[in-house]
Every structure is written in structure tokens, then in C-alpha cells.
Enzyme design. Structure first.
Site, PDB file in Angstrom:
ATOM      1  N   SER A  10      -3.474   3.751  -1.988  1.00  0.00           N
ATOM      2  CA  SER A  10      -3.591   2.717  -3.016  1.00  0.00           C
ATOM      3  C   SER A  10      -3.151   1.404  -2.400  1.00  0.00           C
ATOM      4  O   SER A  10      -2.130   1.348  -1.707  1.00  0.00           O
ATOM      5  CB  SER A  10      -2.701   3.034  -4.218  1.00  0.00           C
ATOM      6  OG  SER A  10      -3.158   4.179  -4.886  1.00  0.00           O
ATOM      7  N   ALA A  62       0.849  -1.191   0.000  1.00  0.00           N
ATOM      8  CA  ALA A  62       0.000   0.000   0.000  1.00  0.00           C
ATOM      9  C   ALA A  62       0.882   1.237   0.000  1.00  0.00           C
ATOM     10  O   ALA A  62       2.035   1.196   0.438  1.00  0.00           O
ATOM     11  CB  ALA A  62      -0.916  -0.010   1.217  1.00  0.00           C
ATOM     12  N   ASP A  63       0.309   2.316  -0.476  1.00  0.00           N
ATOM     13  CA  ASP A  63       0.987   3.599  -0.380  1.00  0.00           C
ATOM     14  C   ASP A  63      -0.039   4.678  -0.083  1.00  0.00           C
ATOM     15  O   ASP A  63      -1.096   4.726  -0.705  1.00  0.00           O
ATOM     16  CB  ASP A  63       1.736   3.948  -1.663  1.00  0.00           C
ATOM     17  CG  ASP A  63       2.603   5.173  -1.432  1.00  0.00           C
ATOM     18  OD1 ASP A  63       3.691   5.010  -0.839  1.00  0.00           O
ATOM     19  OD2 ASP A  63       2.164   6.279  -1.774  1.00  0.00           O
ATOM     20  N   THR A  64       0.294   5.516   0.879  1.00  0.00           N
ATOM     21  CA  THR A  64      -0.596   6.585   1.318  1.00  0.00           C
ATOM     22  C   THR A  64       0.060   7.926   1.043  1.00  0.00           C
ATOM     23  O   THR A  64       1.241   8.107   1.335  1.00  0.00           O
ATOM     24  CB  THR A  64      -0.896   6.444   2.822  1.00  0.00           C
ATOM     25  OG1 THR A  64      -1.480   5.159   3.058  1.00  0.00           O
ATOM     26  CG2 THR A  64      -1.853   7.530   3.299  1.00  0.00           C
TER      27      THR A  64
END
Length: 196
Positions: A108, A71-73
Site C-alpha cells: 500500500s 508505504a507498507d508491504t
């Protein structure tokens, strides 16, 4: 047969959220260098590219058989991306900028197994209280916010800075459960089967 799930993250918050379920998983930190990807004006595409890059780096380095979850925030305010601050001063400047304002958080989530890739996104709106500038350095130090995008944490002293959250609170912590649930179904993994 138990699914093989690999959490491609060194984030203690993502690990903690995944531990709400009895689903077995291992952790591998991706070697992907986030700062190598330039931001080109589309925060959703940027976040997705980073999440997928992390998953692909785990395949390249380890070639595991299981389902890789990354995930990437990103924090977005007035078109600008606020990544993890590189210094105490940068974290303080981020907090000053976000003080009393509403910003967006986009996470994402990417799931990758062999050639099958599924990506989902969640967007949440966060509004900050007016922050007293004289305490921002203390906040950054007390809650070690240099490893958090936007330079803040909702779990640790979040009530001091956050006025309200519109949308998924887990998204603000870096792993939106609703998005994860729907993506895992594409790999025949149902989180309802793993309730604690």
C-alpha cells in the site's frame, strides 16, 4: 517550483527506487509502531492501515508542508501475514514455509498533504524454488533479511530463492512505481518530468 516530497521510510530499497528519478525528496522515519496494529484477516486493509498510520505519524511529529509518501508491504501465504521476522529462527521458519510455494505481496502506498490523502495498492505473486534447508541460516545472515517482510530479499541472492514473479517487481522491493506514478499525478507531480 519543485515539489516538496517527503519519503516517510527508513527503507534503503524505497529510497533507492525513488532515486531512479530526479525528483527532490527528504527522508523522515515514521514513529508509527507497526506491531500496534492487529491483523484482522484482510491483508489489503491491514497494509493500507499501516501505510496511512505511518503518514499520519509524520504529520503529528513534524507537520511538514510537502507531500508525504509512505508505504507498507506485507507477505501473505494461506491467509497468514509474514511481517519482518523478529529473529534469525523466525526468518528461517518463514523461508521453510514459503519454500516451493506461491505467495502474495501487497504494498500500500499513501500520499498525504494537509487533509488530502490518496492510497493505492499493488499485488504481486512470487513463487519460490524448493529451498535447501541446510543453507537457510546462511542466507538469512548473508543478506541481513531481518528487516524485510517474509525474511527475504529479491535484490540480494534473490535468484537463489525465487522461481518467478508475476506482477510488479518493484512492488516486491516495497515501492511499486506504477502505483506511485498514478498517485503522484493527483498532487500534480508527474514522474515523467523527473527522468534521470
Amino acid at each position: 517550483m519543485e515539489p516538496q516530497l517527503i519519503l516517510g521510510s527508513s527503507s534503503p530499497r524505497r529510497k533507492s527506487i525513488l532515486q531512479y528519478f530526479r525528483i527532490p525528496f527528504t527522508c523522515i522515519s515514521p514513529s508509527f509502531e507497526e506491531r500496534s496494529v492487529p491483523y484482522q484477516g484482510d491483508p489489503a486493509a491491514y497494509s493500507q492501515e499501516l501505510a496511512v498510520g505511518k503518514a499520519e505519524s509524520i504529520v503529528q511529529d513534524h507537520n511538514p508542508e510537502g507531500v508525504i509518501l509512505t508505504a507498507d508491504t506485507v507477505v501473505i501465504y494461506k491467509g497468514k501475514v509474514f511481517n519482518k521476522p523478529s529473529s534469525r529462527d523466525e526468518a528461517i521458519e518463514m523461508l521453510k514455509t514459503l519454500s516451493g510455494q506461491t505467495h502474495s505481496i501487497i504494498t500500500s502506498v499513501a500520499l498525504l498533504q494537509q487533509k488530502k490523502l490518496m492510497v493505492g495498492q499493488e499485488t504481486t505473486q512470487v513463487t519460490f524454488n524448493q529451498l535447501p534447508e541446510k543453507y537457510l541460516g546462511r542466507y538469512v545472515e548473508a543478506f541481513s533479511t531481518l528487516d524485510k517482510c517474509g525474511g527475504y530479499s529479491t535484490q540480494e541472492g534473490g535468484g537463489l530463492i525465487i522461481h518467478n514473479i508475476q506482477g510488479c517487481a518493484y512492488n516486491v522491493q516495497g515501492l511499486p512505481i506504477r502505483t506511485l506514478y498514478h498517485l503522484l499525478l493527483e498532487f500534480d507531480i508527474n514522474l515523467w518530468d523527473y527522468l534521470v
